[in-house]
Design a protein around this motif. Structure first.
Motif, PDB file in Angstrom:
ATOM      1  N   SER A 186      57.729  41.701  33.553  1.00  0.00           N
ATOM      2  CA  SER A 186      56.742  41.938  32.484  1.00  0.00           C
ATOM      3  C   SER A 186      55.808  40.745  32.353  1.00  0.00           C
ATOM      4  O   SER A 186      54.599  40.904  32.192  1.00  0.00           O
ATOM      5  CB  SER A 186      57.420  42.135  31.135  1.00  0.00           C
ATOM      6  OG  SER A 186      58.421  43.085  31.226  1.00  0.00           O
ATOM      7  N   TYR A 187      56.404  39.542  32.414  1.00  0.00           N
ATOM      8  CA  TYR A 187      55.613  38.324  32.243  1.00  0.00           C
ATOM      9  C   TYR A 187      54.562  38.185  33.343  1.00  0.00           C
ATOM     10  O   TYR A 187      53.387  37.943  33.075  1.00  0.00           O
ATOM     11  CB  TYR A 187      56.548  37.107  32.238  1.00  0.00           C
ATOM     12  CG  TYR A 187      55.834  35.799  31.983  1.00  0.00           C
ATOM     13  CD1 TYR A 187      55.720  35.292  30.684  1.00  0.00           C
ATOM     14  CD2 TYR A 187      55.272  35.070  33.029  1.00  0.00           C
ATOM     15  CE1 TYR A 187      55.062  34.097  30.440  1.00  0.00           C
ATOM     16  CE2 TYR A 187      54.603  33.879  32.797  1.00  0.00           C
ATOM     17  CZ  TYR A 187      54.497  33.393  31.498  1.00  0.00           C
ATOM     18  OH  TYR A 187      53.855  32.216  31.268  1.00  0.00           O
ATOM     19  N   ILE A 188      55.006  38.379  34.598  1.00  0.00           N
ATOM     20  CA  ILE A 188      54.081  38.172  35.713  1.00  0.00           C
ATOM     21  C   ILE A 188      53.039  39.299  35.780  1.00  0.00           C
ATOM     22  O   ILE A 188      51.903  39.073  36.210  1.00  0.00           O
ATOM     23  CB  ILE A 188      54.824  37.998  37.068  1.00  0.00           C
ATOM     24  CG1 ILE A 188      53.902  37.320  38.092  1.00  0.00           C
ATOM     25  CG2 ILE A 188      55.361  39.302  37.612  1.00  0.00           C
ATOM     26  CD1 ILE A 188      54.578  36.848  39.362  1.00  0.00           C
ATOM     27  N   GLU A 189      53.415  40.489  35.314  1.00  0.00           N
ATOM     28  CA  GLU A 189      52.451  41.599  35.254  1.00  0.00           C
ATOM     29  C   GLU A 189      51.278  41.216  34.356  1.00  0.00           C
ATOM     30  O   GLU A 189      50.115  41.338  34.740  1.00  0.00           O
ATOM     31  CB  GLU A 189      53.125  42.846  34.664  1.00  0.00           C
ATOM     32  CG  GLU A 189      53.614  43.837  35.688  1.00  0.00           C
ATOM     33  CD  GLU A 189      54.082  45.128  35.030  1.00  0.00           C
ATOM     34  OE1 GLU A 189      55.290  45.405  35.095  1.00  0.00           O
ATOM     35  OE2 GLU A 189      53.240  45.844  34.452  1.00  0.00           O
ATOM     36  N   GLU A 190      51.640  40.729  33.169  1.00  0.00           N
ATOM     37  CA  GLU A 190      50.605  40.367  32.206  1.00  0.00           C
ATOM     38  C   GLU A 190      49.808  39.165  32.693  1.00  0.00           C
ATOM     39  O   GLU A 190      48.572  39.162  32.646  1.00  0.00           O
ATOM     40  CB  GLU A 190      51.268  40.056  30.864  1.00  0.00           C
ATOM     41  CG  GLU A 190      50.403  40.443  29.689  1.00  0.00           C
ATOM     42  CD  GLU A 190      51.084  40.061  28.378  1.00  0.00           C
ATOM     43  OE1 GLU A 190      52.160  40.613  28.101  1.00  0.00           O
ATOM     44  OE2 GLU A 190      50.534  39.205  27.651  1.00  0.00           O
ATOM     45  N   ALA A 191      50.531  38.159  33.204  1.00  0.00           N
ATOM     46  CA  ALA A 191      49.881  36.950  33.697  1.00  0.00           C
ATOM     47  C   ALA A 191      48.941  37.265  34.852  1.00  0.00           C
ATOM     48  O   ALA A 191      47.847  36.702  34.944  1.00  0.00           O
ATOM     49  CB  ALA A 191      50.937  35.931  34.126  1.00  0.00           C
ATOM     50  N   SER A 192      49.351  38.189  35.734  1.00  0.00           N
ATOM     51  CA  SER A 192      48.521  38.454  36.912  1.00  0.00           C
ATOM     52  C   SER A 192      47.187  39.090  36.510  1.00  0.00           C
ATOM     53  O   SER A 192      46.148  38.744  37.063  1.00  0.00           O
ATOM     54  CB  SER A 192      49.267  39.326  37.926  1.00  0.00           C
ATOM     55  OG  SER A 192      49.512  40.601  37.402  1.00  0.00           O
ATOM     56  N   HIS A 193      47.229  40.009  35.517  1.00  0.00           N
ATOM     57  CA  HIS A 193      45.974  40.618  35.072  1.00  0.00           C
ATOM     58  C   HIS A 193      45.014  39.554  34.550  1.00  0.00           C
ATOM     59  O   HIS A 193      43.837  39.528  34.922  1.00  0.00           O
ATOM     60  CB  HIS A 193      46.241  41.670  33.979  1.00  0.00           C
ATOM     61  CG  HIS A 193      46.968  42.872  34.514  1.00  0.00           C
ATOM     62  ND1 HIS A 193      46.527  43.569  35.605  1.00  0.00           N
ATOM     63  CD2 HIS A 193      48.106  43.494  34.098  1.00  0.00           C
ATOM     64  CE1 HIS A 193      47.362  44.567  35.854  1.00  0.00           C
ATOM     65  NE2 HIS A 193      48.327  44.540  34.952  1.00  0.00           N
ATOM     66  N   LYS A 194      45.560  38.648  33.714  1.00  0.00           N
ATOM     67  CA  LYS A 194      44.720  37.603  33.114  1.00  0.00           C
ATOM     68  C   LYS A 194      44.270  36.580  34.145  1.00  0.00           C
ATOM     69  O   LYS A 194      43.082  36.289  34.282  1.00  0.00           O
ATOM     70  CB  LYS A 194      45.523  36.857  32.027  1.00  0.00           C
ATOM     71  CG  LYS A 194      45.557  37.592  30.696  1.00  0.00           C
ATOM     72  CD  LYS A 194      46.135  36.667  29.630  1.00  0.00           C
ATOM     73  CE  LYS A 194      46.801  37.485  28.544  1.00  0.00           C
ATOM     74  NZ  LYS A 194      48.081  36.927  28.114  1.00  0.00           N
ATOM     75  N   MET A 195      45.227  36.035  34.869  1.00  0.00           N
ATOM     76  CA  MET A 195      44.934  34.898  35.752  1.00  0.00           C
ATOM     77  C   MET A 195      44.111  35.286  36.970  1.00  0.00           C
ATOM     78  O   MET A 195      43.294  34.508  37.447  1.00  0.00           O
ATOM     79  CB  MET A 195      46.236  34.205  36.172  1.00  0.00           C
ATOM     80  CG  MET A 195      46.979  33.596  34.991  1.00  0.00           C
ATOM     81  SD  MET A 195      48.517  32.796  35.453  1.00  0.00           S
ATOM     82  CE  MET A 195      47.905  31.226  36.048  1.00  0.00           C
ATOM     83  N   LEU A 196      44.338  36.505  37.482  1.00  0.00           N
ATOM     84  CA  LEU A 196      43.584  36.913  38.676  1.00  0.00           C
ATOM     85  C   LEU A 196      42.130  37.216  38.324  1.00  0.00           C
ATOM     86  O   LEU A 196      41.211  36.843  39.048  1.00  0.00           O
ATOM     87  CB  LEU A 196      44.237  38.112  39.359  1.00  0.00           C
ATOM     88  CG  LEU A 196      45.607  37.847  40.000  1.00  0.00           C
ATOM     89  CD1 LEU A 196      46.193  39.117  40.596  1.00  0.00           C
ATOM     90  CD2 LEU A 196      45.513  36.755  41.070  1.00  0.00           C
ATOM     91  N   SER A 197      41.937  37.879  37.152  1.00  0.00           N
ATOM     92  CA  SER A 197      40.559  38.236  36.788  1.00  0.00           C
ATOM     93  C   SER A 197      39.749  36.994  36.401  1.00  0.00           C
ATOM     94  O   SER A 197      38.544  36.929  36.623  1.00  0.00           O
ATOM     95  CB  SER A 197      40.557  39.274  35.662  1.00  0.00           C
ATOM     96  OG  SER A 197      41.231  38.764  34.551  1.00  0.00           O
ATOM     97  N   SER A 198      40.434  35.990  35.823  1.00  0.00           N
ATOM     98  CA  SER A 198      39.705  34.784  35.427  1.00  0.00           C
ATOM     99  C   SER A 198      39.643  33.746  36.556  1.00  0.00           C
ATOM    100  O   SER A 198      39.078  32.672  36.389  1.00  0.00           O
ATOM    101  CB  SER A 198      40.365  34.162  34.195  1.00  0.00           C
ATOM    102  OG  SER A 198      41.654  33.706  34.541  1.00  0.00           O
ATOM    103  N   GLY A 199      40.295  34.070  37.683  1.00  0.00           N
ATOM    104  CA  GLY A 199      40.258  33.158  38.829  1.00  0.00           C
ATOM    105  C   GLY A 199      41.103  31.909  38.644  1.00  0.00           C
ATOM    106  O   GLY A 199      40.926  30.913  39.349  1.00  0.00           O
ATOM    107  N   GLN A 200      42.060  31.945  37.684  1.00  0.00           N
ATOM    108  CA  GLN A 200      42.922  30.773  37.463  1.00  0.00           C
ATOM    109  C   GLN A 200      43.871  30.528  38.634  1.00  0.00           C
ATOM    110  O   GLN A 200      44.323  29.423  38.855  1.00  0.00           O
ATOM    111  CB  GLN A 200      43.752  30.977  36.194  1.00  0.00           C
ATOM    112  CG  GLN A 200      43.047  30.563  34.919  1.00  0.00           C
ATOM    113  CD  GLN A 200      43.927  30.910  33.744  1.00  0.00           C
ATOM    114  OE1 GLN A 200      43.965  32.067  33.300  1.00  0.00           O
ATOM    115  NE2 GLN A 200      44.644  29.925  33.240  1.00  0.00           N
ATOM    116  N   CYS A 201      44.235  31.612  39.313  1.00  0.00           N
ATOM    117  CA  CYS A 201      45.082  31.464  40.501  1.00  0.00           C
ATOM    118  C   CYS A 201      44.838  32.654  41.420  1.00  0.00           C
ATOM    119  O   CYS A 201      44.186  33.621  41.036  1.00  0.00           O
ATOM    120  CB  CYS A 201      46.556  31.365  40.123  1.00  0.00           C
ATOM    121  SG  CYS A 201      47.262  32.925  39.565  1.00  0.00           S
TER     122      CYS A 201
END
Lengths: 352, 97
Positions: free
Chosen positions: A226-241
């Motif tokens: 659940s954590y990585i699902e949410e993090a991936s949406h945020k971080m990938l779209s913002s280019g953080q990682c």
């Protein structure tokens, strides 16, 4: 017939004295049929049901896949082994655990050929199949076993005629966590989502901190997912990682957890051997991390490659071979399949 | 293959359906029965299925509360039967007992 004092056998007599078992496996998205003759894999053909990126495999579609290819795979298994049905001594199939519809499909064919050929039928616990195949291939004698796949995550040690579960997942399997993460970021399922995550992880450079959830001897993966699902949406779209960084971070986190509970089980049992089995077991990064731990403890690591780690027919044949040779029998009416079948339910009649 | 309509039994109020499948011999009908019989219905209650062999005919009788459940069970049985028949065709005939 009288034998001379020193028995001499012809080649054909030796072959006739050996035990040949055919094994049928289809508890998840692989359908495999393998033939084993006294520890020698004579054939082991397999097909995989691969779904489009973003999709998992559903029981009825998977059963339909197995149904469409099973008789062809059976023909291949016999041809590659160069055997006739009459050469076979026993038919083994996966009784469980696994998905109901695919299990039934494979059991139907196993029951039918066992009757047509007049051979005994044995139902094998899928997890035991993995363990026995791993022991055969690696020659590990009495290892602490880490069994990791899309459906199972267990640390197992043998004692008093049972493969005892020392630790396990309290929710989803580690492979399920990886598979579902692959679906979230639409990684291909061909040849397997886990393999593709492993390749992408090699290019990851940034470690994203994820929850680390070891609870005593057990592990939990649903919260990490659940954590990585949410993090991936945020971080990938913002280019953080990058997606590669997430693959790397997920592998490092979940594999560390598995190494930790395996090490603790070894300490409990005074074990000097580790055997990794199951589909996730062919991940080289997991093997590498486990290898480091083993080296520190002066223990030995045993693992196999994708031919035998990933579900296959030979592993069911091998466990069936052990069961057959130790005198186990099963009535046809007792050959029902079962979706739930714990590793420690089986009495290990073939070990001391 | 002969089948009866899914009629409601006036006494029990249950939907009933039956199927008769001819095989080349008693032996083959028995092989099919013993391959198909071990797995019970996946759901508990609401449906029952009985298999029997008379001569070289395999007969199956269903009794269910709802048409939906009956339809699912019959349809999955037919899939299983077809697989068993195809296996017998490719890997039979049965060896002499």
């Amino acid at each position: 017939m009288q034998r001379p004092a020193k028995w001499i056998f012809s080649e054909s007599e030796k072959l006739a004295a050996m035990t040949v078992v055919i094994g049928f496996e289809g508890s998840a998205n692989k359908i495999g049929i393998g033939i084993i003759r006294d520890g020698e894999v004579l054939s082991n053909p397999r097909r995989t049901y691969i779904t489009p990126p973003g999709q998992g495999f559903m029981p009825s579609d998977t059963a339909r896949h197995h149904r469409a290819v099973i008789l062809t795979v059976l023909k291949e298994a016999l041809e590659q082994a160069g055997l006739k049905p009459a050469d076979i001594d026993c038919v083994a199939y996966t009784k469980g655990p696994g998905m109901g519809a695919p299990l039934v499909t494979v059991a139907l064919v196993a029951r039918t050929v066992a009757q047509l050929w007049g051979k005994p039928l044995l139902g094998v616990n899928h997890c035991i199949g993995h363990i026995e195949m791993g022991r055969l291939i690696t020659q590990a004698d009495n290892p602490t076993v880490l069994y990791v796949s899309g459906g199972n995550t267990q640390v197992i040690s043998y004692s008093e005629r049972r493969y005892r579960i020392f630790g396990e997942t309290i929710d989803i399997a580690v492979g399920n966590c990886l598979d579902r993460f692959a679906r979230v970021i639409k990684i291909s399922n061909d040849p397997s989502p886990g393999y593709n995550i492993e390749q992408m992880a090699k290019k990851g450079s940034q470690y994203v901190e994820l929850p680390y959830t070891v609870k005593g001897m057990d592990v939990s993966f649903s919260g990490i997912l659940s954590y990585i699902e949410e993090a991936s949406h945020k971080m990938l779209s913002s280019g953080q990682c990058a997606a590669e960084d997430l693959c790397f971070s997920l592998q490092e986190t979940v594999f560390s957890m598995l190494v930790e509970i395996t090490e603790r089980a070894m300490a409990h049992c005074g074990s000097k051997e580790v055997l990794i089995v199951g589909g996730v077991g062919c991940n080289l990064r997991l093997q590498e991390m486990m290898g480091v731990m083993c080296k520190e403890r002066g223990a030995k690591l045993f693992a196999t490659d994708e031919r035998f780690c990933i579900d296959n027919g030979a592993m069911i044949a091998q466990a069936g071979w052990e069961m057959f040779r130790s005198g186990q029998v099963m009535e046809l009416e007792d050959s029902w399949i079962t979706q739930r079948y714990r590793t420690d339910e089986v009495e290990v009649t073939w070990r001391n | 293959m002969a089948a009866t309509d899914g009629d409601r039994n006036a006494e029990t109020g249950q939907l009933e359906f039956s199927l008769e499948v001819p095989f080349p011999s008693v032996r083959e009908a028995t092989v099919a029965l013993r391959s198909l019989a071990p797995d019970g219905e996946p759901r508990r209650g609401g449906i029952s299925k009985q298999l029997a062999v008379t001569g070289s005919t395999l007969s199956v009788r269903w009794s269910a509360d709802e048409a939906r459940i009956l339809r699912v069970s019959v349809s999955s049985f037919l899939d299983h039967l077809a697989l068993v028949a195809e296996t017998m065709e490719m890997f039979g005939p049965p060896v002499a007992q």
